[in-house]
Design an enzyme around this catalytic site. Structure first.
Site, PDB file in Angstrom:
ATOM      1  N   SER A 114       0.867  -1.179   0.000  1.00  0.00           N
ATOM      2  CA  SER A 114       0.000   0.000   0.000  1.00  0.00           C
ATOM      3  C   SER A 114       0.902   1.227   0.000  1.00  0.00           C
ATOM      4  O   SER A 114       1.694   1.417   0.919  1.00  0.00           O
ATOM      5  CB  SER A 114      -0.878  -0.021   1.249  1.00  0.00           C
ATOM      6  OG  SER A 114      -1.587   1.188   1.374  1.00  0.00           O
ATOM      7  N   LYS A 130      -1.135  -1.157  -4.453  1.00  0.00           N
ATOM      8  CA  LYS A 130      -2.312  -0.325  -4.140  1.00  0.00           C
ATOM      9  C   LYS A 130      -1.825   1.082  -3.890  1.00  0.00           C
ATOM     10  O   LYS A 130      -0.842   1.281  -3.176  1.00  0.00           O
ATOM     11  CB  LYS A 130      -3.016  -0.923  -2.922  1.00  0.00           C
ATOM     12  CG  LYS A 130      -3.721   0.036  -1.974  1.00  0.00           C
ATOM     13  CD  LYS A 130      -4.491  -0.750  -0.910  1.00  0.00           C
ATOM     14  CE  LYS A 130      -4.623   0.010   0.397  1.00  0.00           C
ATOM     15  NZ  LYS A 130      -5.318  -0.771   1.436  1.00  0.00           N
ATOM     16  N   LYS A 164      -2.880   4.972  -2.615  1.00  0.00           N
ATOM     17  CA  LYS A 164      -3.880   5.786  -1.926  1.00  0.00           C
ATOM     18  C   LYS A 164      -4.258   6.946  -2.843  1.00  0.00           C
ATOM     19  O   LYS A 164      -3.382   7.538  -3.485  1.00  0.00           O
ATOM     20  CB  LYS A 164      -3.287   6.326  -0.624  1.00  0.00           C
ATOM     21  CG  LYS A 164      -2.969   5.246   0.393  1.00  0.00           C
ATOM     22  CD  LYS A 164      -4.235   4.715   1.021  1.00  0.00           C
ATOM     23  CE  LYS A 164      -3.946   3.956   2.294  1.00  0.00           C
ATOM     24  NZ  LYS A 164      -5.174   3.383   2.859  1.00  0.00           N
ATOM     25  N   ASP A 212      -7.081   2.956  -3.085  1.00  0.00           N
ATOM     26  CA  ASP A 212      -7.818   3.020  -1.821  1.00  0.00           C
ATOM     27  C   ASP A 212      -8.120   4.489  -1.528  1.00  0.00           C
ATOM     28  O   ASP A 212      -7.207   5.300  -1.369  1.00  0.00           O
ATOM     29  CB  ASP A 212      -6.976   2.407  -0.698  1.00  0.00           C
ATOM     30  CG  ASP A 212      -7.740   2.309   0.625  1.00  0.00           C
ATOM     31  OD1 ASP A 212      -8.906   2.766   0.693  1.00  0.00           O
ATOM     32  OD2 ASP A 212      -7.160   1.769   1.599  1.00  0.00           O
ATOM     33  N   GLU A 227     -10.975   0.382  -3.515  1.00  0.00           N
ATOM     34  CA  GLU A 227     -11.227   0.175  -2.081  1.00  0.00           C
ATOM     35  C   GLU A 227     -11.873   1.396  -1.439  1.00  0.00           C
ATOM     36  O   GLU A 227     -11.392   2.518  -1.583  1.00  0.00           O
ATOM     37  CB  GLU A 227      -9.879  -0.147  -1.405  1.00  0.00           C
ATOM     38  CG  GLU A 227      -9.998  -0.508   0.068  1.00  0.00           C
ATOM     39  CD  GLU A 227      -8.673  -1.000   0.649  1.00  0.00           C
ATOM     40  OE1 GLU A 227      -7.786  -1.456  -0.114  1.00  0.00           O
ATOM     41  OE2 GLU A 227      -8.508  -0.932   1.884  1.00  0.00           O
ATOM     42  N   ASP A 249     -13.658  -1.654   3.108  1.00  0.00           N
ATOM     43  CA  ASP A 249     -12.757  -1.738   4.264  1.00  0.00           C
ATOM     44  C   ASP A 249     -13.514  -1.139   5.458  1.00  0.00           C
ATOM     45  O   ASP A 249     -14.212  -1.866   6.184  1.00  0.00           O
ATOM     46  CB  ASP A 249     -11.464  -0.970   3.920  1.00  0.00           C
ATOM     47  CG  ASP A 249     -10.477  -0.848   5.072  1.00  0.00           C
ATOM     48  OD1 ASP A 249     -10.815  -1.222   6.203  1.00  0.00           O
ATOM     49  OD2 ASP A 249      -9.341  -0.350   4.867  1.00  0.00           O
ATOM     50  N   LYS A 283      -9.868  -6.719   8.135  1.00  0.00           N
ATOM     51  CA  LYS A 283      -8.879  -6.411   9.174  1.00  0.00           C
ATOM     52  C   LYS A 283      -9.513  -6.911  10.459  1.00  0.00           C
ATOM     53  O   LYS A 283     -10.547  -6.387  10.887  1.00  0.00           O
ATOM     54  CB  LYS A 283      -8.651  -4.899   9.275  1.00  0.00           C
ATOM     55  CG  LYS A 283      -8.024  -4.278   8.044  1.00  0.00           C
ATOM     56  CD  LYS A 283      -7.931  -2.771   8.174  1.00  0.00           C
ATOM     57  CE  LYS A 283      -7.288  -2.171   6.932  1.00  0.00           C
ATOM     58  NZ  LYS A 283      -7.406  -0.697   6.889  1.00  0.00           N
ATOM     59  N   GLY A 338      -4.021  -4.084   6.400  1.00  0.00           N
ATOM     60  CA  GLY A 338      -3.069  -3.688   7.430  1.00  0.00           C
ATOM     61  C   GLY A 338      -3.399  -2.317   7.978  1.00  0.00           C
ATOM     62  O   GLY A 338      -4.180  -1.571   7.387  1.00  0.00           O
TER      63      GLY A 338
HETATM   64  O1  OSB Z   1      -7.190   1.796   4.540  1.00  0.00           O
HETATM   65  O2  OSB Z   1      -6.022   0.066   4.340  1.00  0.00           O
HETATM   66  C1  OSB Z   1      -6.171   1.179   4.816  1.00  0.00           C
HETATM   67  C2  OSB Z   1      -3.057   2.311   6.708  1.00  0.00           C
HETATM   68  C3  OSB Z   1      -3.640   2.976   7.751  1.00  0.00           C
HETATM   69  C4  OSB Z   1      -5.002   3.066   7.833  1.00  0.00           C
HETATM   70  C5  OSB Z   1      -5.797   2.497   6.852  1.00  0.00           C
HETATM   71  C6  OSB Z   1      -5.223   1.811   5.796  1.00  0.00           C
HETATM   72  C7  OSB Z   1      -3.827   1.746   5.711  1.00  0.00           C
HETATM   73  C8  OSB Z   1      -3.102   1.124   4.632  1.00  0.00           C
HETATM   74  C9  OSB Z   1      -1.752   0.560   4.949  1.00  0.00           C
HETATM   75  O3  OSB Z   1      -3.493   1.103   3.488  1.00  0.00           O
HETATM   76  C10 OSB Z   1      -1.740  -0.891   5.046  1.00  0.00           C
HETATM   77  C11 OSB Z   1      -0.478  -1.461   5.636  1.00  0.00           C
HETATM   78  O4  OSB Z   1      -0.378  -1.568   6.868  1.00  0.00           O
HETATM   79  O5  OSB Z   1       0.413  -1.839   4.859  1.00  0.00           O
HETATM   80 MG    MG Z   2      -8.300   0.628   3.193  1.00  0.00          MG
END
Ligand code: OSB
Ligand code: MG
Length: 371
Positions: free
Chosen positions: A135, A161, A163, A188, A213, A238, A262, A290
């Site tokens: 991510s 992925k 953001k 995401d 996402e 999510d 999660k 994560g």
């Molecule tokens: O939306 O998946 C998410 C990190 C913090 C809060 C929300 C998210 C995320 C990530 C990182 O996308 C995922 C990771 O820990 O590698």
């Molecule tokens: Mg997410």
């Protein structure tokens, strides 16, 4: 098992590089650890809440209150039958699932120690290795993003992925597609859009992503259902899947075709397993998300990701060095050369243990709950 004492330890660990999402920029991983003592053994859990209520309604302040004042004083000094019984007993505390999951996870570790079995075995995990995706946070410009994606592909991540947030989304996804072609790519949005952004969402739909996402609000299951009908790309939820009941509603409404599970978000591993089973039964694809966690949570995610329904997809599961110079477990959590994560089990003998020196070095506050 009898819970003899509980510790809540607040640690701070700086990110190697700030991690930016549509809702906040993370600079330091500020986390509450829960350590339960039972008959000479310890079970650790990591609360995945953040510094403010931006991902969901919880944050470290609410989690500390719920743990220190509401949950742990009732748990300590008594018998507890384990993770499932804990969640049943504490149902009267509404929501606050990130806080509950920290305790639930610690109870899984105690169960694992008393049974002499790994978490993978206890939950019925089947994968020896799970697939790592990455991510990538929001970058300052297009060029930096393309560089980061290039590095991730070179490292061998099986899915990238990125953001996104309104404004820079379409051009940036376009830049990544132009530079790398038909790679397994997802985005995401962390609930940054509404149905008023339908034109942008249609443009994103044209990039042939593996899924999109959490485009819309965390409570917008109906709008997600409408959007899923309008798009060819699968929607992955999510934030919206905050519980088993929310997963059922999302599936019945057709709000998504993929769920990022999660276990922390839904109250713990036992609740995550129920959602995994429900999704598999309904043909919903699932993968394991994560929360930029430290080693305790990361190790538990790895075990969780070994459930059979997770076998085909890539997870947000990187090694510790993806985010941190130093972590709080040994051995270091690392990916294999082919970007897979080996799941500890009885055969390979891998066992992540908490590095208490590292925890001490990162500790900024400590509370003890005694009977
Ligand atoms: O939306 O998946 C998410 C990190 C913090 C809060 C929300 C998210 C995320 C990530 C990182 O996308 C995922 C990771 O820990 O590698
Ligand atoms: Mg997410």
């Amino acid at each position: 098992m009898r819970i003899d004492r509980a510790d809540i330890i607040r640690v701070q660990n700086p990110f190697l590089h700030p991690f930016e999402t549509s809702f906040t920029k993370f600079v330091v991983r500020d986390a509450l650890l829960v350590r339960l003592a039972s008959e000479g053994e310890y079970g650790w859990g990591e609360c995945k809440a953040f510094h403010g209520p931006y991902y969901n309604a919880e944050d470290n302040g609410t989690a500390l209150h719920v743990l220190k004042n509401l949950i742990l004083p009732r748990l300590v000094g008594r018998e507890c039958d384990g993770p499932e019984a804990f969640l049943r007993e504490f149902r009267y505390i509404k929501g606050n699932r990130l806080a509950k999951a920290a305790v639930e996870n610690a109870l899984w570790e105690l169960r694992s120690r008393f049974a002499g079995k790994t978490l993978k075995t206890l939950i019925g995990g089947t994968s020896k290795e799970v697939i790592a995706g990455i991510s990538i946070g929001i970058q300052k410009d297009e060029k930096t993003l393309v560089e980061k994606v290039g590095k991730a592909l070179e490292a061998g991540y099986h899915r990238v992925k990125i953001k996104i947030r309104p404004g820079t989304d379409v051009t940036r996804i376009g830049a990544v597609r132009k530079a790398f072609g038909d790679i397994p790519l997802t985005v995401d949005a962390n609930s940054a859009y509404t149905l008023r952004d339908i034109e942008t969402l249609r443009a994103i739909d044209d990039f042939g992503l593996e899924y999109i996402e959490q485009p819309l609000g965390d409570e917008d299951l109906l709008d997600h259902a409408e959007l899923q009908k309008a798009l060819r790309t699968d929607i992955c939820l999510d934030e919206s899947v905050s519980s088993y009941e929310a997963a059922e509603a999302a599936i019945r409404l057709g709000s998504c075709r993929v769920i990022n599970i999660k276990s922390s978000r839904v109250g713990g591993i036992s609740e995550g397993i129920r959602i995994h089973d429900l999704a598999v039964k309904n043909g919903i694809r699932v993968w394991c998300g994560g929360m930029t966690e430290l080693g305790i949570g990361r190790a538990q995610n790895i075990a969780f990701a070994s459930l059979p329904g997770f076998a085909k997809m890539a997870h947000d599961l990187a090694g510790s060095s993806r985010f941190f110079a130093r972590d709080i477990v040994t051995p270091e959590i690392r990916l294999t050369d082919s970007c897979m994560m080996v799941v500890p089990d009885e055969e390979n003998g891998i066992r992540y243990e908490v590095d208490t020196r590292a925890v001490d070095d990162m500790t900024v506050a400590h509370w003890v709950v005694r009977p």
